[in-house]
Design a protein around this motif. Structure first.
Motif, mmCIF file in Angstrom:
data_model
loop_
_atom_site.group_PDB
_atom_site.id
_atom_site.type_symbol
_atom_site.label_atom_id
_atom_site.label_comp_id
_atom_site.label_asym_id
_atom_site.label_seq_id
_atom_site.Cartn_x
_atom_site.Cartn_y
_atom_site.Cartn_z
ATOM 1 N N PRO B 462 1.050 -1.060 -0.083
ATOM 2 C CA PRO B 462 0.042 -0.075 -0.322
ATOM 3 C C PRO B 462 1.195 1.478 0.342
ATOM 4 C CG PRO B 462 -0.559 -1.622 1.678
ATOM 5 C CD PRO B 462 0.529 -2.104 0.676
ATOM 6 N N GLY B 463 0.302 1.976 -0.921
ATOM 7 C CA GLY B 463 1.197 3.895 -0.917
ATOM 8 C C GLY B 463 1.834 3.411 -2.424
ATOM 9 N N TYR B 464 1.525 2.329 -2.757
ATOM 10 C CA TYR B 464 3.253 2.547 -4.228
ATOM 11 C C TYR B 464 1.924 1.617 -4.808
ATOM 12 C CZ TYR B 464 6.783 3.144 -1.464
ATOM 13 O OH TYR B 464 7.799 4.218 -0.585
ATOM 14 N N ASP B 465 0.693 1.279 -5.250
ATOM 15 C CA ASP B 465 -0.127 -0.044 -6.121
ATOM 16 C C ASP B 465 -0.340 0.693 -7.194
ATOM 17 O OD1 ASP B 465 -0.613 -2.372 -4.119
ATOM 18 O OD2 ASP B 465 -2.238 -1.370 -2.967
ATOM 19 N N HIS B 466 1.074 2.091 -6.973
ATOM 20 C CA HIS B 466 0.221 2.488 -8.525
ATOM 21 C C HIS B 466 1.530 1.312 -9.563
ATOM 22 C CE1 HIS B 466 3.464 4.679 -6.773
ATOM 23 N NE2 HIS B 466 3.640 4.795 -7.580
ATOM 24 N N ILE B 467 2.171 1.302 -9.268
ATOM 25 C CA ILE B 467 3.706 0.100 -9.205
ATOM 26 C C ILE B 467 3.170 -1.243 -9.105
ATOM 27 C CG2 ILE B 467 6.369 -0.666 -8.665
ATOM 28 C CD1 ILE B 467 6.514 2.394 -7.744
ATOM 29 N N THR B 468 2.505 -2.144 -8.167
ATOM 30 C CA THR B 468 1.968 -3.445 -7.897
ATOM 31 C C THR B 468 1.207 -3.340 -9.202
ATOM 32 O OG1 THR B 468 0.088 -3.616 -6.815
ATOM 33 C CG2 THR B 468 2.542 -3.119 -5.676
ATOM 34 N N SER B 469 -0.121 -2.331 -9.752
ATOM 35 C CA SER B 469 -0.563 -2.957 -10.534
ATOM 36 C C SER B 469 -0.027 -2.518 -12.122
ATOM 37 C CB SER B 469 -1.586 -1.950 -10.179
ATOM 38 O OG SER B 469 -1.548 -0.231 -10.710
ATOM 39 N N ALA B 470 1.174 -1.802 -12.263
ATOM 40 C CA ALA B 470 1.344 -1.151 -13.227
ATOM 41 C C ALA B 470 2.020 -2.390 -13.822
ATOM 42 C CB ALA B 470 2.696 -0.298 -13.520
ATOM 43 N N ILE B 471 2.567 -3.282 -13.544
ATOM 44 C CA ILE B 471 3.408 -4.671 -13.464
ATOM 45 C C ILE B 471 2.215 -5.101 -14.167
ATOM 46 C CG2 ILE B 471 4.338 -6.977 -13.114
ATOM 47 C CD1 ILE B 471 5.587 -4.990 -10.621
ATOM 48 N N GLY B 472 0.943 -6.081 -13.743
ATOM 49 C CA GLY B 472 -0.276 -6.390 -14.063
ATOM 50 C C GLY B 472 -0.752 -5.946 -15.743
ATOM 51 N N ALA B 473 -0.983 -4.774 -14.859
ATOM 52 C CA ALA B 473 -1.087 -3.954 -16.326
ATOM 53 C C ALA B 473 -0.634 -3.889 -18.022
ATOM 54 C CB ALA B 473 -1.768 -2.616 -16.017
ATOM 55 N N ALA B 474 0.107 -4.059 -17.448
ATOM 56 C CA ALA B 474 1.732 -4.215 -18.972
ATOM 57 C C ALA B 474 1.290 -5.665 -19.567
ATOM 58 C CB ALA B 474 3.082 -4.077 -18.472
ATOM 59 N N MET B 475 1.354 -6.352 -18.337
ATOM 60 C CA MET B 475 1.028 -7.597 -19.169
ATOM 61 C C MET B 475 -0.003 -8.103 -19.730
ATOM 62 S SD MET B 475 3.614 -9.596 -15.961
ATOM 63 C CE MET B 475 3.062 -11.265 -16.521
ATOM 64 N N ILE B 476 -0.897 -7.593 -18.959
ATOM 65 C CA ILE B 476 -2.160 -8.547 -19.819
ATOM 66 C C ILE B 476 -2.506 -7.492 -20.606
ATOM 67 C CG2 ILE B 476 -3.749 -6.839 -18.125
ATOM 68 C CD1 ILE B 476 -5.845 -9.287 -17.544
ATOM 69 N N GLY B 477 -2.348 -6.265 -20.112
ATOM 70 C CA GLY B 477 -1.965 -5.116 -21.653
ATOM 71 C C GLY B 477 -1.475 -5.969 -23.087
ATOM 72 N N TRP B 478 -0.417 -6.718 -22.823
ATOM 73 C CA TRP B 478 0.234 -7.112 -23.946
ATOM 74 C C TRP B 478 -0.543 -8.801 -24.240
ATOM 75 C CZ3 TRP B 478 5.333 -10.600 -22.533
ATOM 76 C CH2 TRP B 478 5.173 -11.323 -23.854
ATOM 77 N N PHE B 479 -1.047 -9.150 -23.403
ATOM 78 C CA PHE B 479 -1.757 -10.571 -23.868
ATOM 79 C C PHE B 479 -3.173 -10.169 -24.567
ATOM 80 C CE2 PHE B 479 0.354 -12.399 -18.618
ATOM 81 C CZ PHE B 479 1.057 -12.086 -19.854
ATOM 82 N N GLY B 480 -3.132 -8.900 -24.681
ATOM 83 C CA GLY B 480 -4.903 -7.988 -25.024
ATOM 84 C C GLY B 480 -5.950 -7.388 -24.187
ATOM 85 N N THR B 481 -5.998 -6.785 -23.544
ATOM 86 C CA THR B 481 -6.434 -6.138 -23.222
ATOM 87 C C THR B 481 -7.050 -5.077 -23.766
ATOM 88 O OG1 THR B 481 -7.111 -7.120 -20.153
ATOM 89 C CG2 THR B 481 -6.981 -4.951 -20.948
ATOM 90 N N ALA B 482 -7.454 -3.886 -23.949
ATOM 91 C CA ALA B 482 -7.835 -2.746 -24.693
ATOM 92 C C ALA B 482 -7.623 -1.611 -24.196
ATOM 93 C CB ALA B 482 -8.926 -3.146 -25.501
ATOM 94 N N MET B 483 -7.996 -2.281 -22.407
ATOM 95 C CA MET B 483 -8.332 -0.041 -21.701
ATOM 96 C C MET B 483 -8.175 -0.870 -19.783
ATOM 97 S SD MET B 483 -10.730 2.629 -21.967
ATOM 98 C CE MET B 483 -11.726 2.505 -21.137
#
Lengths: 617, 617
Positions: B462-483
């Protein structure tokens, strides 16, 4: 940022501000206390952990965490940087019968010619130099190959086992849940497993025999992912304590190893201060100091001055050396068409030397001699990636991979000489090219541990490269990288300050932990689950304590909800009580768990309806 | 932070401080200017871009960037929030012959009963309400299915084609380099391709016919990955401009769409101010307002009040609605054993309603009615993931996947009714479970676009969840997530402030861009390469300009090297001139490129030796 509301709870005394002159940051990380635990039958080996006592309402035993912070967070130990840290390895090393060496004489050029007022005094902490030239086994690799389990191996096994210990430690061993890409992560780490991994070259314990203050750490694909932080001297050094503080601050937030990349004046003496006060492995790039010794003129670099520097630093106790022996003359033209050429300092120096001399690199030609020196003190190799890509455009190119293949050849030579080896990796790599780096490294470098810088997954965000690289670091850590070298927000732009170092370390702890979770380390999820339970039960204080950075978590919470009563509020500032999903959901869960029939559930829930919606203050 | 040294260059007037009362942030993003470009044969369609002029020494044409920031960064357009933005779609909509509706009468409960001084006045900008009830085609989906290419489709095709245009735009089409996991990313985006993707349900253009101010955006796996930012009203709203500023600030840094999650007083009127001033699609969760209208009592929620709210918001011009119709009565018990229960606000409200009433969800039962209303205005569905996991422990569980399967069924119904649909996704997911989310969503939801919140890859920061989630967001975006829905550093802890929103948006632009690079979008690397060339040539000003956040990049650089001369220095503060690898490497490259023979190269390089090593100032 990070202003902490005083609430009478024990807090880190200097978590956000620099310590007083001559001092370093001490005191526990907020909400935790230092404990020691000994492996069975080894009461003399005391492994440090951080223990977090949770609110009694949680009805959970205290949670123990891996602890990199050293004696600085132990309230029982008086810290004085002039004395150095307790020498916990001295007895182990003495038993091994290494000879006391006549140390090399310190020369003015070791300190960049600093004199008078500008000379930082040597560290007064006692330091007897050992060398293991005549011993049958000196390095952890040699002991491992000989079938001998060292104290260091027992130490790291116990350290890695945190949370995997059965009922005795109160934590359940978890069912395997992860994808490890062919790693061999054990349910329980035995000293024999550690020995075997080291003997196979798949893990290292960087532990110079002249670094008795070390709390051993294991770096390997089948162990927890580690984080390295880089530090370096300031242009104007006002005190040695200031330089030691950079180390203390990095390990406080979770750096497992620290590289001292200092250049210029006083580097010998500052390195002494750092080593005598370092509970973590310390790495250096000896080439930097060698270049200083010849006045910064690459053409004057020679094997002799490099050799002298290796011995100087090995005697001081440096645990691993970055050696850029993979930058060969023939590789240099491969970088000619690159967008960003050579971005490694060591790599560019060696490439430049090769071109100027039109000769093969002296690091490559003298590699066996380097091995002989490093073996004598058990300095581990960190084979440098001098040709790593400096932009996504250059990722996975011929220069990078030619060097990697050379590093694989050198790994075999170093092993034959008895040395421990890890391999440095990139750099800047877009996501779809990360896996290839890992797979090729495992194959070409015979499973020697990989130690990467990031990688950064895009070049477009200077100022945020801790984040561009945290993405790559988490992924490559998952794929099998053993240690991640941190990147701070100042990467490419300037020198990191105190806050940047902290943000860099915490960011990389996130990547390392995300990788451990995904690999399925048996106990990795214990902390996540404890924090999530605290979140669902609105135990705010427990959430802060369990955070990677309790101070920031608490400060952010206090920004919107400063009152003490809010620490026990069953909602938070984001949605308020009316929209608090967790609050509503708790009602649902209590209900769903209590009763089976949906009819009754519906009735009861309706009766309890007003409990879920309370007026906002 | 972000103090900008004055240097006479055009700068954003209020990039770091909040604007004056009654005003919003205007002026170009540092180092760029607004330009418009029209697709061939469509001079009436003007698509905005940001253009960055590089230093003449670069000998490169200006680089154009995708621009989400709207008219606010156009120095030619006078901004007055009371007037609203230019209505660029009015002509297109008029040609479609939609009927002018008699708008629903605004009632006191629409604004939470605010009166007198506490009532925010309605936005005076003119707004004629349209409805397409009788038209054959209203939605972009209907037009696409009928084989008709709309202006919006032409607009987004041109917008997405940035950098893919041939010599005319001065940028080369790149060779394919990426892994797209079965996506169908075209080398060149034609309006017909856009139409076809929408007709297949694989992409949407959220574009309410009552939002003529909209600069259309396409959301789909075969287009650039988009970013959503959430905003919400403050407890004490001093002015409507302050609320509009949250939108303006988010899109300035790169939010493609914005969700207004306001609750409480004045939400109707504030929503009006936001929509009349929004160049991006605006999304809402109508359930929040519906609950407000019944005094926050879940048991009083009904289809009637929900229906009324849908019409109210659709008439205002909201472009997409989150509808939690997948939270069915039968799914609720599946959450009983979860570590963190139900963490979606909407999900917990609906689960609570289902249990209280012991009935199937009225959103599920009235789903076709909801479709009929949304179709009339072309409000797109964002099918809410009310049962998304709130911890890594709960990821990919029965509740989450049961809801996802239901959303797949609802997608088919919505399509049959002529509506555009995207699907919301998690949440908290460790790295090894991310891919399964994407694959199952593609399969079960028939390739409708996926729109995820992160996911967070660990719960411990907590306090860094933009980063914990940026990792997952980049990956799922790569896999095909549109937004990707952004997460700010305050997630789980408090309300994001101005700086948090900026950091959240920039972080998610990093994830989205890293995904675009990895997917192999033909032009994604142009910006990385331009920045890397600037870095290698020590064009510091160009580096700043090309950054996602020029202000921060520049401020960080100035922290260590404040002088103007340093902006042209051929080294930086990290290594200084002596150790500057890029400096050394440039010499190597110049050399290696100029000559072929290694002998000669060596000789020349040696002669030029002193050029590479200059004394530090």
């Amino acid at each position: 940022m990070n202003h902490i509301t005083s609430d009478g709870l024990q807090q880190s005394p200097a978590s956000t501000q620099a310590p007083e002159p001559g001092k370093v940051t001490t005191g526990p990380i907020w909400g935790s206390r230092k404990v020691y635990s000994s492996p069975e039958k080894h009461p003399d080996i005391r492994v440090p952990f951080r223990e977090i006592a949770l609110d009694p309402s949680a009805k959970e035993p205290p949670l123990r965490l891996y602890d990199t912070s050293g004696p600085y967070t132990d309230t029982e130990i008086a810290i004085d940087v002039a004395n150095g840290l307790p020498k916990i390895r001295t007895e182990w090393l003495t038993r091994r019968g290494f000879a006391k060496a006549t140390p090399r004489t310190v020369r003015p050029e070791d300190n960049g010619g600093a004199t008078g007022d500008r000379l930082v005094a040597p560290c007064p902490a006692p330091h007897a130099v050992l060398e293991g030239g005549d011993a049958t086994c000196v390095t952890q690799y040699e002991f491992a190959r000989a079938g001998i389990i060292t104290e260091e191996m027992i130490y790291v096994a116990h350290r890695e086992n945190l949370g995997r210990l059965k009922a005795a430690e109160g934590a359940a061993v978890r069912r395997k849940d992860g994808e490890d890409f062919g790693a061999a992560i054990p349910e329980f780490v035995t000293p024999e497993f550690v020995r075997d991994e080291i003997a196979r070259g798949r893990a290292i314990i960087p532990a110079n025999i002249n670094h008795p203050e070390l709390e051993p750490v294991i770096i390997g694909r089948n162990f927890l992912v580690k984080v390295n932080a880089n530090i370096g001297n300031s242009a104007v050094t006002s005190s040695a304590a200031e330089e030691v503080e950079k180390l203390v601050w990095s390990i406080r937030w979770g750096a497992d190893t620290v590289m001292d990349l200092s250049t210029g004046r006083n580097i010998h003496n500052i390195r002494d201060w750092i080593l005598r006060n370092a509970p973590t492995p310390i790495g250096t790039v000896p080439l930097y100091q060698a270049l200083e010794k010849v006045g910064g003129e690459v053409s004057k670099l020679s094997w002799e001055v490099f050799r002298d520097t290796l011995i100087e630093q090995a005697e001081q106790g440096v645990d691993y050396f970055t050696i850029h022996a993979g930058v060969r003359l023939a590789h240099v033209p491969l970088t000619a068409e690159r967008v960003t050429g050579i971005v490694s300092r060591g790599g560019s120096i060696m490439a430049s030397w090769c071109l100027m001399e039109h000769r093969e690199s002296f690091l490559y030609e003298h590699f066996e001699d380097i091995c002989d020196i490093m073996r004598k003190y058990d300095v581990s190799f960190s084979l440098g990636d001098g040709l790593r890509p400096g932009s996504v455009a250059d990722a996975n190119d011929a220069a990078q991979f030619a060097e990697l293949e050379t590093l694989g050849d050198l790994t075999k030579i170093a092993w034959a000489k008895g040395c421990q080896v890890m391999i440095e990796g990139p750099g800047h790599v877009p996501m779809h090219k990360i896996r290839e780096n890992m797979d090729k490294q495992l194959r070409d470098c015979h499973e020697a541990p990989f130690y990467t810088l990031g990688p950064l997954t895009t070049d477009v965000a200077p100022g945020y490269d801790h984040i561009t690289s945290a993405i790559g670091a988490a992924m490559i850590g998952w794929f099998g990288t053993a240690m991640l070298c941190y990147v701070t927000p100042k990467e490419h732009l300037g020198l990191p300050n105190r806050e940047d170092v902290k943000v860099g370390v915490i960011t990389y702890r996130i990547s390392a932990h995300a990788a451990d979770l995904a690999k399925g380390h048996p106990s990795a999820r214990l902390r996540d689950d404890a924090l999530s339970r605290a979140r669902f039960s609105f135990r705010w204080e427990d959430q802060f304590k369990l955070s990677l950075d309790p101070d920031t978590a608490r400060a952010y919470h206090d920004e919107t909800m400063p009152k003490e009563a809010h620490k026990t509020a069953h909602f938070c500032s984001m949605c308020g009580p009316k929209f608090c999903s967790m609050r509503i959901s708790q009602g649902i869960r209590d209900d769903a768990q209590r009763i089976a029939g949906m009819e009754q559930k519906s009735r009861e829930f309706r009766d309890a309806g007003n409990k879920v919606y309370v007026p906002a203050e």
